[in-house]
Design an enzyme around this catalytic site. Structure first.
Site, PDB file in Angstrom:
ATOM      1  N   LYS A 159      13.027 -13.073  -8.711  1.00  0.00           N
ATOM      2  CA  LYS A 159      11.962 -11.890  -8.904  1.00  0.00           C
ATOM      3  C   LYS A 159      11.526 -11.285  -7.652  1.00  0.00           C
ATOM      4  N   GLN A 184      11.327 -13.373 -16.903  1.00  0.00           N
ATOM      5  CA  GLN A 184      10.228 -13.499 -17.795  1.00  0.00           C
ATOM      6  C   GLN A 184      10.887 -14.290 -19.333  1.00  0.00           C
ATOM      7  N   GLU A 200       3.660 -12.667 -14.192  1.00  0.00           N
ATOM      8  CA  GLU A 200       4.665 -11.622 -13.461  1.00  0.00           C
ATOM      9  C   GLU A 200       4.700 -11.643 -11.904  1.00  0.00           C
ATOM     10  N   CYS A 246      10.221  -2.215  -4.355  1.00  0.00           N
ATOM     11  CA  CYS A 246       9.449  -1.429  -3.597  1.00  0.00           C
ATOM     12  C   CYS A 246      10.037  -0.521  -2.680  1.00  0.00           C
ATOM     13  N   SER A 299      -0.043   3.558 -15.131  1.00  0.00           N
ATOM     14  CA  SER A 299       1.446   3.171 -15.119  1.00  0.00           C
ATOM     15  C   SER A 299       2.295   3.447 -16.202  1.00  0.00           C
ATOM     16  N   HIS A 317       2.942  -3.104 -17.091  1.00  0.00           N
ATOM     17  CA  HIS A 317       2.948  -1.606 -17.095  1.00  0.00           C
ATOM     18  C   HIS A 317       4.269  -1.135 -18.459  1.00  0.00           C
ATOM     19  N   ASP A 347      12.553  -7.749  -6.922  1.00  0.00           N
ATOM     20  CA  ASP A 347      11.551  -6.607  -7.469  1.00  0.00           C
ATOM     21  C   ASP A 347      10.450  -6.364  -6.042  1.00  0.00           C
ATOM     22  N   ASN A 348       9.719  -7.696  -5.760  1.00  0.00           N
ATOM     23  CA  ASN A 348       8.786  -7.160  -4.679  1.00  0.00           C
ATOM     24  C   ASN A 348       9.587  -6.369  -3.511  1.00  0.00           C
ATOM     25  N   HIS A 352      -1.180  -4.703  -6.421  1.00  0.00           N
ATOM     26  CA  HIS A 352      -1.553  -4.791  -7.661  1.00  0.00           C
ATOM     27  C   HIS A 352      -2.743  -4.118  -7.967  1.00  0.00           C
ATOM     28  N   ASP A 408       1.001  -9.448 -16.226  1.00  0.00           N
ATOM     29  CA  ASP A 408       1.195  -8.940 -14.764  1.00  0.00           C
ATOM     30  C   ASP A 408      -0.301  -8.711 -14.362  1.00  0.00           C
ATOM     31  N   SER A 450      13.679  -9.446 -13.045  1.00  0.00           N
ATOM     32  CA  SER A 450      12.397  -9.988 -13.233  1.00  0.00           C
ATOM     33  C   SER A 450      12.289 -10.197 -14.779  1.00  0.00           C
ATOM     34  N   ASN A 483       6.690 -14.794 -10.761  1.00  0.00           N
ATOM     35  CA  ASN A 483       6.609 -14.201  -9.318  1.00  0.00           C
ATOM     36  C   ASN A 483       7.504 -14.929  -8.399  1.00  0.00           C
ATOM     37  N   HIS A 528       9.898   0.617 -10.375  1.00  0.00           N
ATOM     38  CA  HIS A 528      11.040   0.105 -10.059  1.00  0.00           C
ATOM     39  C   HIS A 528      12.301   0.479 -10.940  1.00  0.00           C
ATOM     40  N   SER A 546      -0.669  -1.978 -21.302  1.00  0.00           N
ATOM     41  CA  SER A 546      -0.181  -1.812 -19.905  1.00  0.00           C
ATOM     42  C   SER A 546      -1.198  -2.636 -19.173  1.00  0.00           C
TER      43      SER A 546
HETATM   44  N1  LIG Z   1       3.683  -2.120  -7.218  1.00  0.00           N
HETATM   45  C1  LIG Z   1       4.493  -2.937  -7.394  1.00  0.00           C
HETATM   46  O1  LIG Z   1       5.670  -2.595  -8.122  1.00  0.00           O
HETATM   47  C2  LIG Z   1       4.527  -4.492  -7.094  1.00  0.00           C
HETATM   48  C3  LIG Z   1       5.721  -5.070  -7.251  1.00  0.00           C
HETATM   49  C4  LIG Z   1       5.268  -6.589  -6.762  1.00  0.00           C
HETATM   50  C5  LIG Z   1       4.306  -7.149  -6.149  1.00  0.00           C
HETATM   51  N2  LIG Z   1       3.167  -6.273  -6.181  1.00  0.00           N
HETATM   52  C6  LIG Z   1       2.021  -6.618  -5.686  1.00  0.00           C
HETATM   53  O2  LIG Z   1       1.775  -6.365  -4.227  1.00  0.00           O
HETATM   54  C7  LIG Z   1       0.926  -7.082  -3.638  1.00  0.00           C
HETATM   55  C8  LIG Z   1       1.699  -7.957  -2.560  1.00  0.00           C
HETATM   56  O3  LIG Z   1       2.811  -8.443  -3.006  1.00  0.00           O
HETATM   57  P1  LIG Z   1       3.690  -9.609  -2.178  1.00  0.00           P
HETATM   58  O4  LIG Z   1       4.641 -10.522  -3.062  1.00  0.00           O
HETATM   59  O5  LIG Z   1       4.363  -8.858  -1.184  1.00  0.00           O
HETATM   60  O6  LIG Z   1       2.543 -10.698  -1.616  1.00  0.00           O
HETATM   61  P2  LIG Z   1       2.871 -11.252  -0.324  1.00  0.00           P
HETATM   62  O7  LIG Z   1       1.797 -12.583  -0.181  1.00  0.00           O
HETATM   63  O8  LIG Z   1       4.304 -11.915  -0.072  1.00  0.00           O
HETATM   64  O9  LIG Z   1       2.381 -10.457   0.929  1.00  0.00           O
HETATM   65  C9  LIG Z   1       0.881 -10.024   1.173  1.00  0.00           C
HETATM   66  C10 LIG Z   1       0.957 -10.182   2.671  1.00  0.00           C
HETATM   67  O10 LIG Z   1      -0.141  -9.430   3.351  1.00  0.00           O
HETATM   68  C11 LIG Z   1      -0.654 -10.128   4.290  1.00  0.00           C
HETATM   69  N3  LIG Z   1      -2.075  -9.956   4.398  1.00  0.00           N
HETATM   70  C12 LIG Z   1      -3.151 -10.260   3.466  1.00  0.00           C
HETATM   71  N4  LIG Z   1      -4.269  -9.881   3.896  1.00  0.00           N
HETATM   72  C13 LIG Z   1      -3.965  -8.844   4.779  1.00  0.00           C
HETATM   73  C14 LIG Z   1      -4.966  -7.997   5.635  1.00  0.00           C
HETATM   74  N5  LIG Z   1      -6.399  -7.995   5.693  1.00  0.00           N
HETATM   75  N6  LIG Z   1      -4.319  -7.231   6.494  1.00  0.00           N
HETATM   76  C15 LIG Z   1      -3.067  -7.362   6.762  1.00  0.00           C
HETATM   77  N7  LIG Z   1      -1.892  -7.953   6.113  1.00  0.00           N
HETATM   78  C16 LIG Z   1      -2.708  -8.861   5.251  1.00  0.00           C
HETATM   79  C17 LIG Z   1      -0.258 -11.559   4.025  1.00  0.00           C
HETATM   80  O11 LIG Z   1      -0.423 -12.455   5.241  1.00  0.00           O
HETATM   81  C18 LIG Z   1       0.944 -11.389   3.231  1.00  0.00           C
HETATM   82  O12 LIG Z   1       2.027 -11.432   4.533  1.00  0.00           O
HETATM   83  C19 LIG Z   1       0.244  -8.179  -4.647  1.00  0.00           C
HETATM   84  O13 LIG Z   1      -0.939  -7.498  -5.024  1.00  0.00           O
HETATM   85  C20 LIG Z   1       1.450  -8.172  -5.746  1.00  0.00           C
HETATM   86  O14 LIG Z   1       0.860  -8.262  -6.980  1.00  0.00           O
HETATM   87  C21 LIG Z   1       3.422  -4.967  -6.503  1.00  0.00           C
HETATM   88  N1  LIG Z   2       9.586  -0.199 -13.879  1.00  0.00           N
HETATM   89  C1  LIG Z   2       8.856  -1.005 -14.026  1.00  0.00           C
HETATM   90  N2  LIG Z   2       8.511  -1.616 -15.250  1.00  0.00           N
HETATM   91  C2  LIG Z   2       7.651  -2.814 -15.226  1.00  0.00           C
HETATM   92  C3  LIG Z   2       6.933  -3.238 -14.167  1.00  0.00           C
HETATM   93  C4  LIG Z   2       7.160  -2.628 -12.861  1.00  0.00           C
HETATM   94  C5  LIG Z   2       8.008  -1.607 -12.791  1.00  0.00           C
HETATM   95  N3  LIG Z   2       8.307  -1.530 -11.532  1.00  0.00           N
HETATM   96  C6  LIG Z   2       7.540  -1.993 -10.793  1.00  0.00           C
HETATM   97  N4  LIG Z   2       6.569  -2.981 -11.783  1.00  0.00           N
HETATM   98  C7  LIG Z   2       5.605  -3.798 -11.362  1.00  0.00           C
HETATM   99  C8  LIG Z   2       6.458  -5.173 -11.194  1.00  0.00           C
HETATM  100  O1  LIG Z   2       6.982  -5.050  -9.787  1.00  0.00           O
HETATM  101  C9  LIG Z   2       5.686  -6.239 -11.335  1.00  0.00           C
HETATM  102  O2  LIG Z   2       6.444  -7.540 -11.413  1.00  0.00           O
HETATM  103  C10 LIG Z   2       4.567  -6.744 -10.321  1.00  0.00           C
HETATM  104  O3  LIG Z   2       5.086  -7.855  -9.294  1.00  0.00           O
HETATM  105  O4  LIG Z   2       3.923  -5.944 -10.030  1.00  0.00           O
END
Ligand SMILES: NC(=O)c1ccc[n+]([C@@H]2O[C@H](COP(=O)([O-])OP(=O)(O)OC[C@H]3O[C@@H](n4cnc5c(N)ncnc54)[C@H](O)[C@@H]3O)[C@@H](O)[C@H]2O)c1
Ligand SMILES: Nc1nccc2c1ncn2C[C@@H](O)[C@@H](O)C(=O)O
Length: 481
Positions: free
Chosen positions: A234, A414, A204, A243, A82, A54, A238-239, A349, A142, A410, A229, A402, A77
């Protein structure tokens, strides 16, 4: 010669981007500390890093850190919504350049790319003109799209042809197949040659890591990978805390709905789900969790959340957020049952957690854009659904992702992972690795002063008693934090 090897939305945004990058550097003490610590040694001299991550203000600080450590970088990206255009502009212009005379880094990213443009940007980031292999020797990924394109390219070059794009099971894959059919015609060994010099990839995020382990299990992984990750500094930051900050930022900017008093459903209680649930509860929502995993479900119950099935609450809840990294979590049939002006969004993701294709095919459904990345979907009976970022991760689509301080963790991980893989290739035969714990603890240590943390020092007899060194590592590799 004039530098034109980039494509961004608007170079005139560079000054604004530079101001926010400067502010972000102060909020990224760990990453900046690593930049200063390693700059003299230039550990990444000779590295050609393709980034697919991103293109935000925080990522700009990461890019300029990699460059400060000696790397050449090309960037795209990893999501069509994003990119922060002012950050991309500042990267293309560079600290010494001007919009009239850019002197920055090749970056191919703008907010609101089409899928075809997205894969074109990814190909540009992977294509290194005037080099022997025509490609990078490192990937910083990522979600794994850059790694996927290289692997699919090699696969189809070995087979001598790519499948017919009309056979693709998704629009996204269709774009990949069209791109690879084109490169197969133009340069039949492009990807095989390009892959030959890649020392490794640092991944990532959870979903990208899942893809890597899958490829390694299948025996198709072409080069080693570091799973960034699962560095504790991380995913447990981050996660979760990222969030916790950026989920409601996205919901507020998109809808300005009052979250307090409403019922919110969080699908998934992993690292991301935990942060999202806490965030919504902090705003006074009644938060309900759905889970498949009894351990995470028990955690949610012990944290005071109701845990039930989507089917039980789909008709009464106000806000739905998917956080699973899985697919088909909220289907069109679920959305058809939701109440008037329910809000649906994803922070996982990829955009396959919400059945957007199914929603679009519902008879008589009408989609309307309220503003970029906020759409209403009106059913024939007049019921309206509000969907954020078209099912793509809403914290980056509807807000700015974030904040810097958590991304500093994070991106410190990296940077250390890039140094590890690039400088010690002989220590990393093709496999999937995590960062050693002493580096994880180093990253945490680099963030303590800013928060006024005073650590307690172990006395030697105490260290001996618990079987660790005074300076750590303090936990076993299987410790769960
Ligand atoms: N948007 C962001 O900034 C950001 C940041 C970090 C991670 N992510 C993404 O978010 C997603 C989750 O990451 P995470 O680290 O929490 O993963 P994780 O594996 O720790 O958590 C996912 C959870 O979802 C549950 N799950 C799976 N299938 C399910 C279903 N059908 N119904 C209900 N629950 C279900 C799993 O049991 C697990 O506990 C990933 O795609 C990751 O890449 C996004
Ligand atoms: N400000 C930011 N810059 C870059 C990436 C960013 C972000 N916020 C969330 N992600 C996504 C991350 O959380 C990535 O580590 C993921 O796990 O998706």
């Amino acid at each position: 010669a004039e530098f034109t090897d980039f494509r961004v939305a608007d170079l005139s945004l560079a000054a604004f981007g530079r101001k926010e990058i400067t502010l972000a550097e102060h909020e990224m003490p760990g990453l900046m500390s690593i930049r200063h610590e390693y700059a003299a040694a230039q550990p990444l001299a000779g590295a050609r890093i393709t980034g697919s991550l991103h293109m935000t203000v925080q990522t700009a600080v990461l890019i300029e850190t990699l460059v400060a450590l000696g790397a050449d970088v090309r960037w795209a990206s990893c999501n069509i919504y994003s990119t922060q255009d002012h950050a991309a502009a500042a990267i293309a212009v560079g600290p010494q350049g001007t919009p009239e005379e850019p002197k920055g880094v090749p970056v191919f990213a703008w907010k609101g790319e089409t899928l075809e443009e997205y894969w074109w940007c990814t190909e540009q980031a992977l294509t290194w003109p005037d080099t022997a292999t025509g490609g990078p020797n490192m990937i910083l990924d990522d979600g794994g799209d850059a790694t996927l394109l290289v692997h699919k390219g090699v696969e189809f070059e070995k087979a001598g042809a790519a499948p017919d794009p009309s056979t693709a099971d998704s629009e996204e894959y269709g774009h990949i197949l069209r791109l690879l059919n084109r490169t197969l015609g133009e340069s039949p060994q492009k990807w095989t040659q390009l892959a030959s010099e890649i020392r490794g990839v640092t991944e990532e995020t959870t979903t990208g890591v899942h893809r890597l382990y899958e490829m390694h299990r299948e025996g198709t992984l072409l080069f080693p990978a570091i799973n960034v990750n699962d560095a504790v500094t991380k995913s447990k930051f981050d996660n979760k805390y990222g969030c916790r900050h950026s989920l409601i930022d996205g919901i507020n900017r998109a809808t300005d709905v009052l979250i307090g008093g409403k019922t919110a459903v969080v699908c998934g209680y992993g690292d991301v789900g935990k942060g999202c649930a806490e965030s919504l509860r902090g705003q006074g929502a009644r938060v309900i969790i759905t889970e498949i995993d009894p351990i995470c479900a028990l955690q949610a119950a012990m944290d005071g959340y109701q845990v039930t099935t989507l089917d039980e609450v789909v008709e009464t809840a106000d806000i739905f957020v998917t956080t699973t990294g899985n697919k088909d979590i909220i289907m069109a049939s679920d959305m058809a049952r939701m109440k008037h002006q329910a809000i649906v969004g994803n922070i996982g993701h990829f955009d396959n957690e919400i059945d957007m294709a199914g929603l679009a095919q519902l008879p008589g459904i009408v989609k309307d854009e309220v503003k970029p990345q906020v759409h209403t979907w009106t059913f024939p009976d007049g019921k309206v659904l509000i969907v954020l970022s078209e099912g793509r991760l809403l914290n980056l689509g509807n807000a700015t992702g974030h904040p810097s301080f958590v991304m500093s963790n994070s991106f410190a991980d990296q940077t250390l992972a890039q140094i590890e893989l690039f400088t010690k290739p002989q220590e990393y035969p093709t496999d999937v690795y995590v960062l050693p714990k002493h580096l994880d603890e180093k990253v945490a240590r680099l963030h303590l002063d800013s928060l006024g943390v005073k650590l307690t020092t172990l006395r030697p007899e105490q260290a001996e008693y618990i079987g660790v060194k005074v300076d750590g590592p303090y936990k076993s590799d299987h410790y769960r934090y």
